[in-house]
Every structure is written in C-alpha cells, then in structure tokens.
Scaffold this motif. Structure first.
Motif, PDB file in Angstrom:
ATOM      1  N   GLU A 162      -4.433   3.677 -12.346  1.00 55.93           N
ATOM      2  CA  GLU A 162      -5.131   4.521 -13.329  1.00 55.93           C
ATOM      3  C   GLU A 162      -5.794   3.625 -14.378  1.00 55.93           C
ATOM      4  N   LYS A 163      -6.990   4.026 -14.783  1.00 57.33           N
ATOM      5  CA  LYS A 163      -7.686   3.235 -15.798  1.00 57.33           C
ATOM      6  C   LYS A 163      -7.132   3.494 -17.194  1.00 57.33           C
ATOM      7  N   THR A 164      -6.299   4.521 -17.286  1.00 54.15           N
ATOM      8  CA  THR A 164      -5.822   4.917 -18.607  1.00 54.15           C
ATOM      9  C   THR A 164      -4.548   4.179 -19.009  1.00 54.15           C
ATOM     10  N   ILE A 165      -3.963   3.395 -18.107  1.00 61.64           N
ATOM     11  CA  ILE A 165      -2.723   2.732 -18.502  1.00 61.64           C
ATOM     12  C   ILE A 165      -3.033   1.591 -19.459  1.00 61.64           C
ATOM     13  N   ARG A 166      -1.994   1.097 -20.080  1.00 59.62           N
ATOM     14  CA  ARG A 166      -2.181   0.113 -21.157  1.00 59.62           C
ATOM     15  C   ARG A 166      -2.946  -1.114 -20.671  1.00 59.62           C
ATOM     16  N   TYR A 167      -2.563  -1.620 -19.522  1.00 54.40           N
ATOM     17  CA  TYR A 167      -3.266  -2.770 -18.951  1.00 54.40           C
ATOM     18  C   TYR A 167      -3.740  -2.404 -17.548  1.00 54.40           C
ATOM     19  N   PRO A 168      -4.864  -1.741 -17.456  1.00 49.57           N
ATOM     20  CA  PRO A 168      -5.317  -1.293 -16.138  1.00 49.57           C
ATOM     21  C   PRO A 168      -5.474  -2.474 -15.177  1.00 49.57           C
ATOM     22  N   ILE A 169      -5.283  -2.183 -13.916  1.00 48.35           N
ATOM     23  CA  ILE A 169      -5.451  -3.214 -12.894  1.00 48.35           C
ATOM     24  C   ILE A 169      -6.937  -3.310 -12.568  1.00 48.35           C
ATOM     25  N   VAL A 170      -7.499  -4.478 -12.713  1.00 47.78           N
ATOM     26  CA  VAL A 170      -8.937  -4.633 -12.477  1.00 47.78           C
ATOM     27  C   VAL A 170      -9.218  -5.385 -11.182  1.00 47.78           C
ATOM     28  N   GLY A 171      -8.184  -5.763 -10.485  1.00 47.60           N
ATOM     29  CA  GLY A 171      -8.377  -6.460  -9.222  1.00 47.60           C
ATOM     30  C   GLY A 171      -7.092  -7.162  -8.842  1.00 47.60           C
ATOM     31  N   ALA A 172      -7.110  -7.811  -7.693  1.00 45.47           N
ATOM     32  CA  ALA A 172      -5.908  -8.507  -7.254  1.00 45.47           C
ATOM     33  C   ALA A 172      -6.290  -9.608  -6.281  1.00 45.47           C
ATOM     34  N   ALA A 173      -5.459 -10.629  -6.251  1.00 44.91           N
ATOM     35  CA  ALA A 173      -5.622 -11.688  -5.254  1.00 44.91           C
ATOM     36  C   ALA A 173      -4.487 -11.532  -4.247  1.00 44.91           C
ATOM     37  N   LEU A 174      -4.854 -11.510  -2.978  1.00 49.94           N
ATOM     38  CA  LEU A 174      -3.867 -11.248  -1.931  1.00 49.94           C
ATOM     39  C   LEU A 174      -3.765 -12.410  -0.969  1.00 49.94           C
ATOM     40  N   GLN A 175      -2.555 -12.896  -0.785  1.00 51.80           N
ATOM     41  CA  GLN A 175      -2.296 -13.841   0.300  1.00 51.80           C
ATOM     42  C   GLN A 175      -1.493 -13.114   1.366  1.00 51.80           C
TER      43      GLN A 175
END
Lengths: 404, 1082
Positions: A162-175
């Motif tokens: 959710e974009k409304t959380i305190r620190y929204p997730i804007v992406g991720a690096a996946l191995q």
C-alpha cells in the motif's frame, strides 16, 4: 553408512538399529598436523576441506561446547551472494556455488532451498543503493534483479505494498538463487564428512592458551583436556575471536555485539521467500517447519551476552507487522541471541597473522552463515598451504590493521 | 441442557450463564468460567486435534499453559483468526468458532494419518538422510522441486491468518518495589508479606483467576477456612491495599537485564465489552526493584506406549477440570502414577461419582499419607505396577497393566490419568541468567544462586507441600520488601491443615523393555518418541542440544514444558551418564507464546515511526508539493504546477532559481549547538578542518570522519561567539552525529568543557538562493549589513528577519549567491510567506529536494550517503583540502595513515558526461574501462548521482572511478543492467528497461566521457580571487559540466560554477556543503 532413500528404508525396516554414529567423540591425541579452534560450520567445514582437498587428515577441531552451538545454530539461515564489493561477491558467490551442491557433496541433506531473497527499497536512497547492487552483481555474473512493488508482491503475496503505509515499498532487488538452509544440518554434515576423513572433533574442550616456541611460532594449545601440540592453528571462534587470539598476543580489530532472532509458532505455508528490509530493520522467512523466522538488528552496545533487549524485539516486530500485516496475530515462540564479531569495514578477515602458524577466520558480522562453505573452503586452503586463497587475498592482513 | 460430563454442582463455573460455541462446525454449550478445554470435556469431547508428524488423534493432556496437544484455530470475527491456541488457556466466549488443526479433510477422517503407518521410516532426523536426489535437472533439483514443497505443505500447524488483525495492542512502562510472579499459594503469601510494610507490589498471574492450585483445592483448610474461602478473602484484602496491584491474565514472559520484566496482559472480555476501544492485550515493560518468582511446577507425563491417546491426561489436570470447572474427564478412570499427588485426583474423582477402576503405582511401595487415604476410601492400589500401553485409538479404552501378583491385563477405562511427579518452573530464573542446580535425590533442577535481584518461592524451587510453599512465599515476600528498602513486619505464615505432603516422581521411559520399539511419546506435539531420543544418541548426538535439534524434542510450541525432563533422562540413560552431565537446554523468552501485535503495539500506520514535518510543510502541501521520505522527515520533493511531471517541475525550479531566486525549506538539516570554553578544541578533534582560528561571525565547511577514516558527515559550521558554534549536519545524520559527539565527549574527552544541544527543531531554515536573493531578503533584514563586504561569503550574522530573531548565513549549496535564514519555528511560516509574497515581483520559485540535488550536482558538491558510501576518504572525494594539516589529531586521522587508504588505484570522485547528452545513466551503474567487457569484468567505479541538468541542457553524472583524477579526459563505459528498472530524473519515476534474454550484461548502454575539468587553474580562477580549496572544488565541479565548447544553450549568467563562466561571478562560488538528504541508514 551412506545416507539414501534406500538406507532409510532398510534401516527403518530393521528398527533403525543399524545407524552408526555420525561422528566419533574421541579423546584428543598428543599432536595434530593442524588444529581448528571452533566447531561451527566454518571450522568444521575448514577441517573437512583440509582433509578432502589438501590431504591433511591428522586434524582436530576443538570446541569449548557442543559442535554447531555458536552462531551456526543461532542464525536465521539466510543465504545470498548479492553483495556489493567485488571481494565480497567473490567469497559469497564461491559459497553459493558450494551451497548448490553441498547436500550431495556431504551426503547430508542440508536443505538448501533457493527460494529467493528479496530486499525491499522504501525511499530514493534505497533505490540508488539496491540498483547499484543489481548493476554490480550482474556485471559479476551474479543474479540479482530489480522488481516493481507489484512484482515484489507477486513474488511474496503477503507483502503490504500500500502506498499509504509509513514507508511504502517502492521496489525490490531479488536474488532468486538466494534462500535458506537448515543450519544445524550444515554443521552436522560437515562434522560427519570430516570425521569420515579422519578428523577428530573434540567437543567440550576449551582452549585456555596458545603455546609458542622460541621462534614465536605456534607450538600447540593448552586446553581443558591438556596440552595438544600442533604447528598450524586455525582460529574460527566467532563471538570469541578476540579472546582466543588474545592468547597469542594478537589484538583483533573486532567489536562484538549481540544479535537477536526470533520465531513464531509454526503455521502452514504463507511465505515462499526471504524478505529483508534494511531501512526498517527487519527480515523474515518461513522455515520448512512452518515457523516465521525473523531477524532483528544488533544491539547498540558491545556485549558477550547471548541475549538482547526487549526493545529490539519490539522494534523488529513492529516493522514485521507493518510489512506483513497478516502475521500480527501470530505469536512469538522463541527469542534468542548470538554474538557477532564486527570488523571496521564490516568485511571478514581470513588469513595469516603476525604469529607464524596461526591463522584466523573471523569478522563475518551478521553474514557468517551464508558464507559457510566458501569461508571454510578458502580457510582450509589458507591453513593447509600457509598462504591466502586468491579469493581471500584482497582481505586486509591483520598485521596492518588498526591494533594489529 | 446440562452437558453430560458436567457435575451437578461445584467448581467455579456459572451454571446460570450458558455460552454457545462451535467446534468444527458443531454447536456446543459451555458455561461462563469455562475454558474451551473444560467446555469440550464437559461435553465428552476429547479427540480435538491431530499430531504434527504422524497425524495421530490427540486430546487434552493438561489444563494449562503446558498443553502440547489441544491446539486449535480460533476465529473471533473477520481478521480475528488465530491459529495454534491452546484450548486449555482459551476462555470461552459466546459465539467462539473453533476449528481443529492439521487434518484433511476432517478430524475423524484424515488422509495424513497414513503417516502413522509409515513411521518406521520417519525416525528422528530421517530427512537429513534422504530427499537429496535424483538431481535430474541440476544441482539440488530434487529437493527444491519435489521434496521440499511436499515437506512444507505437510509441516506447519494451524492455518495462517489471512487478514490484517484489526485489534489494538497497548504498551506501558511501569515500575514497582516488588513484583510477584504467580498468584498461587506461595505467590499470594509472598505478596501479602511484601505489601505488609508498604512496599509497592505487583502480583501477576497468567490465568484469568488468581489462586493457582488453590482454585482446585477442595480438601485443605487455611487459617481455619476452606482454601477457596481463604483465597477469596486474601484476594479481597490485597485488592483493597493501595500499594498492591493485582494483574490477572498477565504472563511474565521474559526476564531481561537489570530486573526488567516483560508482562503480557490479555484484556478481559468484560472490559472489552464495556469499552470498545480497549486493546486486546497490553504489554507492560516493568522495572522491579525486587522480584519473587512463584511460578509453580508442571506435572510430568509418563512415557509409555501409546501414551498419547485422547483421554490420557495428567492426573492433576483431571482434578482441575473436576474441581475448578465441574467437568468430569470420564466415567471410569485408571490412574498410573509415580507420585502421591495423583491420589488426590483419585479421591476427588471418586467423591464426584467417577469410577476409579485402579490406581497403578509404578513405585514398589505406595504408603504415604495420600495412598493410605486412598486405600482407606476403598480405592484399589496396585504397587510396583508396570504400564505396558494405553489401549484405544480415538479415545483411550483401557490401560494394559501388570504388577507382582497381577497378570498383565487391560483394565478398561475412558480416561487414563498419569503422574510422573512435578517439574519446577525454573524458566524465569534461568532467563534472568541464574544457573540451575541438579538435586539428585528428587531428580529436580532447582534455581541456583541469583544473578539479578530475584528469588524463587514455593514449588518452582522444589518446595511442594501447601503449608511449606506458603511459608516459603511469606519468607520470600518479606525478604524482597526489605531488600527493596521497605519495612517488612513479620507476618505469621498461614496455617494450613488437611494438606498432606506428596512425594515421589519418575523420569524417563517407563515402557517395559519389550516395548522399547513402540511409540512412547516424549514430546507430544512434535511426535518425538523415546526411541527417537535413543536413536539420536546412537547416532552420536551427545549433547542435549544436539538431541533436541536432531529429534526436535522440546522445540514445539510448549517449548518442552512437558517433554524436556523425560527427554533428558532418556538421553542420559542411553549415554550412561548423569542428567546434569548431559545438560539442560537454554530457557528463552517468552515463557508461553506472545502475540506479535503486542510487541508492535501502536506502532502501525502513521505511528509506526513518527512523521517529522517542518514548520513550512503545510505551506508546501498547500502549493501541491510532492513529498519524499528522508529519514523520519517528509521533505518537499518538487512543486508541480498544472500538469507538470516531476521532470518538468524540476527543470523549471532549477532554471528559475538560477535566473532569479529560489526558496528552499532546509529546516530538516541537523543542528547542534556546541557551547563551552573548549568548543573549538572539541570541534578540532571531531572534524578534519581547523577551527581554532575561525573568526566569530564566519562559517566553514566541516568534514567529519569515522574512526576508520571514511567520510561520515558534513555540514557548515558557524562560529556565533568565541565559545559557541552553530553546527549543521546532514538531515539523516543528525542523531548519529550527536551520538558520536556525545560518545567522544563522555568517554574520550571528559576533560573538555563542552555542552551539546540538539537544536534541529529550534531553528527553521529558509534557504534563499539565486542572483536576486539579496534583493529579495534585504527589505526584511534588520540589524545586518548585507553588503558583500560586510557580510561576505561564508559568514554568519545575528539580527532580525521580518521582525524575528534570526541567524543569517551567507552560504550556498547551489553555486548561486545565497542565504540561509535560521528563525524560530513558530514564526518560520510567516517569514516564509512574507518573503514569498515579496518575491513574486522578482520571479521567485519554491524548489524541492530534487532540484536541490540537481543544482548541487551541477556545482559538483557531494551528498554524504549518496556520493559516499562509507568507503570514501577525504582525498577520494577530492576534499583533501578540508583536512587541517597542522592539526595534531582528529577522529579518523590515524586510519588515514594506513597504507591502504593512500594506495594507488583508489576510487576518486569525478564528474562524467555521457556521449549522448539525452541519456541519464542509472545511479549505481557500474563503470568499466573498456567497451568490450565481459561478465566478470572488474568495475573501476560506479555512478553515484546522475541528472538531466537544466543549466547545461544535457545529462550530467557524478561517479567514483579508480584513479579518477588521473583519467581526466578518458572515456569510460557503463555496464548494462539487463532486466529491471532504473530511476530516471527525466520522468521522476522508474521506467522499465525491456527484459532481455540471458542473465549476463551483454551490451554497452552508454559510453561516458570524462572531461578534463580544470584546463588550467589560472584560466578558470583568476589569481588572487580563489582560495586553494575553492579551486579544487571548481575542478571537480567542472568535470561534470564541461560543455564549454558547444553548450546547447548558454548557461544562465548566474551558473557561474561551470567552467564556461569561470570568472564572471566568482563570488557566487560557495563552499561545498552537503545535505545527505538521502541517508537515513545507520
């Protein structure tokens, strides 16, 4: 006895009475060609590879407690090699390649599970940092890729994007090759493998002193089971490195901190991968048994106490509940701590020391478990040949390190 | 309708208040005061679960927190499903919907039950020996693809929740003189004694009702009254005392350092019914001067074949169900015991009309007071008995027994009650770092010496008799109060009658030798049998930790409360060693599982971390600003107008600032007031730069290193007075820098007279930058001569701005003429708006952090944390000039002397220009030395910052590159990233780069050209005009902006930092400073 489906069936029908000891519990001999201090994964593995690849079989591994009882048996079992620096990439990728074949190599199911390790980005700084990792890893031929928040959620459905959380997730690096393994099995597998090659694993044998000859070189160790002679001594005693090295008068550039972890009660599969967030200090995976395995940060102050403060657990779990709201009603089953040795540059030290015959492998900080096979393999080379393995050569020799 | 196994009277349930609930969809009736377990037992339901590994039918073993079997999923409405709850601890509430676990499709018919037949192959640790092949499609293929998914599906206990938990959890901090943990007989006695002299006492107990074993006590009298009466009176007395707080439903789950105890309180249904806002649970983080642990003891199970059938229970549990809940565990019971206490259960059950078919005592002699009483009551006691097995499958049907003179036979029963003795609960003592000591005579681990200020009392230290435990509690309570510094008048211990002491106990496998291959369960929940423990030892597992981890005994959700002692004894027996030699596993918090949400408390959503907003935040919001997270701060990122995207907005903001004037909210910058006669000396040691000679009224750029010699933070420092400095730090670094300073001040330099005060929120900062900045602010400035001569670059003046007291600094982070106005936060918005209104005529623009980043990059200033990463020395950053060469010492100086930090080949900070001016490289992109690189190529550096530069109308980048300064003019190359996304300032978002085949980077995205920046110092920097440091800065800056020959369009006149206009406005070159606005890490 070789482990296999067949042997399990055969022994099962015979009442499981034929299984032999996985390793002996011998009394120490008077002398060994090499002694490893510390029967964790790194130490047992080093003995295994010394025997297996360097023909050094008159070897003992000493431990003040039970084998695998230090950080090997206390960590959150995450494996990945998507490190930033070429030196780190080299050792962790070396380990990763060994992980992939370790169960077969040891004939012991260490349950290496390449379920993917995903590191979350929450702000511009994270994006910059993880994209740098992705770029560096791809150049080195190590898999690591960038995901959108939606792709991250597809990979780990319980993630809150959710974009409304305190620190929204804007992406991720996946191995994708990253994952977990069964930590105890790693120690046991190496112990069994080393034992079969003739290595003596001597538990409950605490090193009390390091004896040096007239030239200053290592002559042996004083232990609670008496003096044991050796000319090659490899110290792999994470959490107590400074103490053991101090016995040879070598001061290590290390600080030791408690690091906590905790697990929930087991539930049916809910989380297929490992997720880490450095920004809000939390990481989680689900063990094969069903427990949610959660790592916390280090305490702020140095200590040798294998426990930690309640506030650390509080902060870790509020971060976990924020990222994974469905786990809020699960319950914490067990919370424990270990001691990590941290170097000034957060990178390990594997190498020779100013004392001839004394070698050290330490400073893995919070990253030791994932390096186990690589670290052991490289350290075996170092002790056996007396020279650093090419992968470990870039490490700063402790002779030039502060306090060295 | 009364449930079939409910007694007609007695117990503490309210027969007038029936409660309906469902179990696996079927409706049942219980009573107020029931637990889920007692309600099901009263309805005759014992088969409630399937075991983890073998899927064997399971019922209730116990009546409390130690329950390993009866785990259920409980739903209390949407989002309120919790798995793995113990039925024995779950209070019954109206409408509770309960499901059994670990079965498919139903409890009665479960496919997984086939595992029980396969069990010969599922010995301890079997999974370490197989599932490793065939690896048909690569290493580890079989485990990953075939076996592990099956194992994972089979494992786990309950279903996970599927919705976010809507309930609230509260957290409190508190303290007291004496904390008494456990409100059983000894805890009550301890609390009474401790409170008598006025000590502040907290008495907590995990159960809803206080009283512990007294709640099921029907025979004993205390001070002449029945136990229940004494209990009610004592609780009322305690509740009436102002210095005592009673906390039922409150588990002391963790004992931390310095007598810090974590308490988890479950809020009662009554309170939640009264108050809709009440939390579900409360966390109490309590500091107690003294602690009395009165945690009691846990009844030990007996290990014998098929001891897990539903209806096989602990004897005292059956007594609790009967006396406390009015629920009979069966109609005909057999007791198997090695301890006198089971006889109490037999007597009570007989008294309630339950047929007691047999008491089989495993001891050769059973002639204590209780066995004698049982015989006197006509019960049949078989001494020297052997228990061969339990009969039955879904419900126990009998006990196969033998004894001297009693041939092996099955005695029919529908409940088989067992007692192997009692295990003191030393968990909290052990958590407090106290050791436990082994008492050989009774086979008990007891608390050893205390490490913290705690003492144990009653059964948890092996004092079992009711009278003895109460006396022990009274002693412990008085001791705690007096050690807490409170008076502790002597109190008579309660007088107990009709409570004969019970003796006995057995450890280990009770199976007859012939039955050693049968399934005699040690750890019920994890399906660990005695033979598994023996197998582990056979395979070389000699430490109890190995046995535990190999067999998983003690690792279930009861954490070995039932299993551990028997497992230890079996392992010791097999090893031929004593129990203490084999050792005990470590006790860890929590005592019983604690909800995650409780630890998180209110830290969710906006309260997860506090949101910090500047005084100008709301103004920016009203202007439609987009915000970004920077640490805890929300910072205005850019100010889109109309349909502008980020890129357009940033271009406009940059251009307008350089053309006229821009206003920027820099309030988030960390500020520390460093005051004292030794303030300058202190800064000399903390920063690389010299400070002693900095004149009052002047500013200097400060560079802070960590002990390893790497750049840690930076900022402008202004000398307000001889003994007073206004230090600024990066936004993210403010707390870290203050901690670092305090650490040094307190531990290394205690001799210095310096005081540090965080003033971050005492000063709001309005940065006014651009050629018209002086013109904009001048009308509002009082008491400060703003002329170039009176207020030169890098100076600070105190005066008034818009009538507010202000510290005005002439500094620049854009390369333009600039001022930073520090004003108190309460007037900051009005100052901002006044300036903003006046600026309209000058073409003022508000700019955000993105434009700030672009403009500082055009100038070539670093941002700590973006252009540095903890491995960059001042020299690497081209900032060797910031090191005070004459200084004796500063933090990091010694490390800078290390050979490694001046070795050739270090990565140095440079600017880069792409060949295609429209391409903005990805920040973090790796730089290689040649175009035809392959995977594994050594990276010679990476792009640290990259933007589309409005001033140059092309892309620019900053990077660290090996030997960068010597490579000026060379071309380097960027290694491609083959899949994923990149940040692109032209779009402000991440745009996708198409996925391509293969994992390896295989193409050259761009080649980058580095420009020799400083063609010659003289050319760019008129002699005498620039300091040495300025010229170095300029060289770096130009390296990314050297478009002198063919600028697409002339840079605006104010863009003087660029080499195209080196001499035109040299005064506009500010000292480097930085705002590490992107760091919020450590």
């Amino acid at each position: 006895m070789r482990f296999s489906l067949l042997s399990v069936a055969r022994q099962g029908l015979a009442g499981n009475e034929g299984w032999p000891e996985q390793w002996r519990s011998p009394e120490p001999k008077a002398a060994y060609d090499a002694i490893v201090v510390g029967a964790g994964g790194h130490g047992l593995g080093a003995a295994y590879y010394m025997a297996r690849e360097h023909g050094l079989r008159n070897v003992a591994v000493l431990d003040k407690g039970w084998l695998g009882g230090g950080n090997t048996g206390r960590n959150t079992t995450i494996i990945r090699s998507n490190y930033l620096w070429e030196e780190s990439e080299a050792i962790y990728e070396h380990a990763m390649k060994l992980w992939e074949g370790l169960a077969e190599e040891l004939n012991y199911n260490v349950m290496y599970s390449a379920r993917g390790v995903m590191m979350l980005a929450h702000n511009t700084h994270d994006v910059q940092s993880f994209q740098r990792h992705v770029a560096a890893n791809q150049l080195a031929g190590i898999d690591n890729e960038w995901l959108t928040p939606q792709e991250a959620k597809a990979f780990c459905p319980i993630l809150n994007i959710e974009k409304t959380i305190r620190y929204p997730i804007v992406g991720a690096a996946l191995q994708r090759r990253g994952g977990t393994a069964r930590h105890d099995a790693v120690a046991w597998g190496y112990a069994r493998g080393a034992d079969r090659l003739g290595v003596d694993i001597i538990q409950n044998c605490e090193v009390k002193g390091i004896r040096r000859d007239a030239s200053g070189a290592v002559a042996g160790v004083e232990t609670t089971k008496g003096f044991i002679a050796t000319k090659k001594l490899g110290v792999v005693a994470a959490g107590n490195t400074s103490v053991v090295m101090g016995m040879a008068g070598v001061r290590m550039p290390l600080e030791s901190y408690p690091l906590q972890a905790l697990v929930s009660e087991p539930v049916k599969p809910i989380m297929p991968c490992v997720v880490m967030s450095n920004t809000i200090h939390a990481y989680m995976s689900q063990s094969d048994k069903g427990e949610m395995v959660i790592g916390a940060g280090t305490d702020a102050y140095t200590s040798y106490s294998q426990t930690g403060g309640l506030h650390i657990a509080n902060h870790t779990l509020d971060a976990i509940c924020e990222l994974f709201p469905v786990v809020r009603r699960l319950r914490m089953l067990r919370n424990w701590g270990g001691i990590v040795d941290v170097t000034p540059d957060r990178s390990p030290i594997i190498g020779k020391t100013p004392v001839p015959g004394l070698f050290v492998n330490c400073g893995w900080g919070t990253g030791g478990f994932k390096a186990t096979p690589g670290s052991a393999h490289v350290f075996a080379h170092t002790v056996a040949t007396g020279e650093p393995h090419p992968i470990a050569a870039p490490s700063i020799s402790i002779a030039s390190a502060p306090g060295g | 309708m009364t449930a079939r196994f409910r007694t007609a009277s007695g117990g503490r349930v309210d027969r007038a208040r029936p409660i309906r609930f469902t179990f696996d969809g079927k409706s049942y009736e219980g009573l107020a005061g029931d637990t889920l377990a007692s309600a099901l037992i009263a309805n005759g339901v014992h088969f409630v679960n399937r075991s983890y590994k073998y899927h064997r039918p399971r019922g209730f073993l116990s009546a409390g927190a130690e329950e390993p079997n009866a785990l259920v999923g409980v739903a209390e409405g949407p989002g309120r499903f919790a798995p793995n709850l113990r039925a024995t601890q779950t209070p019954l509430i109206e409408g509770l919907a309960v499901t059994s676990q670990n079965r498919w499709p139903s409890l009665a018919f479960d496919v997984g039950a086939v595992n029980d037949l396969m069990s010969p192959f599922y010995g301890a640790g079997f999974y370490y020996k197989t599932f490793m092949g065939p690896n048909l499609f690569g290493k580890n293929w079989a485990w990953k693809t075939i076996y592990e998914p099956i194992v994972r599906r089979a494992a786990g206990l309950g279903q996970p929740p599927t919705n976010a938990d809507p309930d609230a959890y509260a957290q409190y901090y508190d303290h007291c003189d004496v904390l008494v943990i456990g409100a059983g007989p000894s805890g009550l006695a301890a609390a009474r004694a401790a409170a008598a002299g006025g000590a502040e006492v907290i008495l907590c107990d995990e159960q809803a009702e206080m009283g512990g074993s007294l709640l099921a006590e029907t025979r004993a009298t205390i001070d002449g009254a029945p136990a229940a009466e004494w209990l009610a009176r004592t609780l009322a007395d305690l509740a009436a005392l102002p210095n005592v707080r009673l906390m039922p439903r409150t588990q002391a789950f963790g004992y931390y350092a310095q007598n810090f105890v974590g308490l988890a309180e479950t809020v009662s249904q009554d309170e939640r019914a009264r108050n809709a806002d009440a939390p579900r649970e409360r966390l109490w983080q309590l500091r107690a001067r003294e602690v009395v642990i009165a945690a009691g003891a846990i009844e030990r199970a007996l290990v014998f074949p098929d001891n897990d059938r539903p209806g096989v229970m602990l004897a005292e549990a059956a007594r609790v169900y009967l006396n406390r809940y009015g629920a009979k565990v069966g109609e005909r019971v057999v007791l198997v015991t090695a301890h006198d206490s089971a006889y109490r259960a037999a007597l009570d059950l007989k008294g309630a009309g339950v047929e007691v078919a047999m008491i089989a005592d495993l001891r050769a002699k059973a002639d204590g007071a209780l066995p004698q009483a049982a015989r006197a009551a006509g019960l049949r006691v078989l001494a020297g008995a052997t228990i061969h097995a339990a009969a039955g499958k879904r419900r126990v049907a009998g006990a196969r027994l033998s004894a001297p003179g009693f041939a092996e036979q099955t005695v029919a029963c529908d409940a088989l009650l067992m007692c192997g003795g009692w295990t003191p609960s030393v968990h909290l003592h052990s958590q407090s770092r106290g050791k436990v000591v082994w008492e050989e005579a009774r086979g008990l681990f007891l608390p050893g010496d205390s490490v913290q200020r705690e003492r144990s009392a009653g059964a948890c230290r092996g004092v079992f008799g009711l009278a003895q435990a109460m006396a022990d509690g009274a002693r412990a309570g008085a001791d705690a109060a007096s050690r807490a510094g409170r008076p502790s008048p002597t109190m008579e211990a309660p007088a107990v009658a009709d409570a004969p002491e019970a003796f006995g106990g057995a450890l280990g496998d009770q199976s007859p030798p012939a039955a050693r291959k049968a399934k005699a369960f040690v750890d019920y929940q994890n399906d660990v049998c005695a033979k598994d423990i023996r197998l582990a030892v056979q395979e070389g597992m000699r430490s109890i930790e190995h046995v535990k981890r190999y067999t998983t005994t003690g690792m279930a959700t009861d954490q070995g409360k039932i299993a551990n002692m028997n497992a230890l004894a079996i392992a010791a027996d097999k090893l031929g060693r004593s129990v203490p030699e084999v050792g005990l596993t470590t006790f860890r918090q929590p005592y019983t599982p604690v909800t995650f949400g409780l630890f998180a408390g209110a830290s969710r959503g906006d309260l997860f971390d506090p949101v910090r907003k500047t005084p100008i935040h709301d103004w920016a919001a009203s202007q439609g600003a987009a915000f970004e997270d920077v640490g805890l701060w929300k910072r205005a990122w850019y100010f889109p107008q109309g349909r502008e995207d980020m890129h357009a907005a940033v271009r406009r903001e940059c251009r307008q600032t350089r053309a006229s004037v821009g206003m920027f909210d820099a309030s988030t910058l960390g500020k520390i007031e460093v005051v004292g006669p030794d303030a300058a000396r202190f800064l000399e040691r903390l920063y690389t730069n010299p400070w002693a000679k900095l004149e009052v009224g002047r500013c200097r750029y400060g560079l802070m290193l960590n002990e390893q010699g790497f750049i840690m933070d930076d900022g402008v420092i202004a000398r307000i007075a001889a003994d007073r400095f206004h230090v600024t730090t990066t936004t993210g670094g403010a707390p870290r820098v203050l901690n670092h300073m305090e650490d040094y001040l307190q531990t290394e330099f205690p001799d210095l007279k310096v005081w540090l005060t965080s003033t971050t929120e005492q000063w709001a900062v309005i940065a006014v930058q651009g050629p018209k900045s002086r013109e904009l602010i001048a009308p509002f400035v009082e008491g400060i001569d703003l002329s170039r001569e009176a207020t030169p670059h890098m100076s600070v003046r105190e005066g008034r701005v818009c009538g507010a007291p202000a510290r005005l600094m002439r500094v620049s982070f854009t390369g333009e003429l600039g001022f930073e106005i520090n004003v108190p936060p309460d007037v900051a918005r009005s100052v901002w708006e006044t300036l903003w209104a006046a600026g309209a005529a000058l073409g003022v623009v508000a700019y955000g952090t993105e434009a700030m980043h672009v403009m500082r990059a055009e100038k070539g200033y670093i941002i700590v944390g973006q252009d540095t990463d903890g491995t960059v020395t001042p020299d690497d950053a081209g900032m060797g000039w910031a090191i005070g060469k004459a200084k004796a010492d500063f933090v990091g100086k010694r490390s800078l002397a290390r050979a490694d930090l001046s070795a050739p080949g270090r990565k140095q900070f440079v600017g880069l220009l792409t060949e295609n001016p429209r391409v903005v490289p990805m920040e973090g992109a790796q730089i290689v030395a040649r175009a035809d690189y392959a995977v594994g190529e050594h990276a010679i550096g990476h792009v640290t910052s990259a933007y589309d530069s409005p001033a140059l109308d092309r892309s620019i980048a900053l990077a660290v590159v090996e030997n960068g300064r010597a490579r000026m003019g060379e071309t380097v190359f960027i290694a491609a990233v083959v899949a994923g996304q990149r940040r692109d300032s032209r779009h402000g978002l991440r745009s996708r780069v198409p996925r391509q085949e293969g994992r390896a980077p295989r193409w050259l995205a761009l080649s980058l050209r580095r420009r020799a920046a400083a063609r010659s110092r003289g050319a760019r920097c008129p002699p005498g005009r620039a300091s040495r440091s300025q010229s170095r800065r300029r060289r770096r800056a130009s390296s990314c902006a050297a478009t002198r020959r063919s600028p697409r369009r002339p840079a605006p006149p104010s863009a003087s930092p660029f080499p195209a206009h080196p001499a035109r406005r040299p005064r506009a070159r500010g000292a480097p400073r930085s705002g590490s606005d992107r760091t919020n890490g450590y």
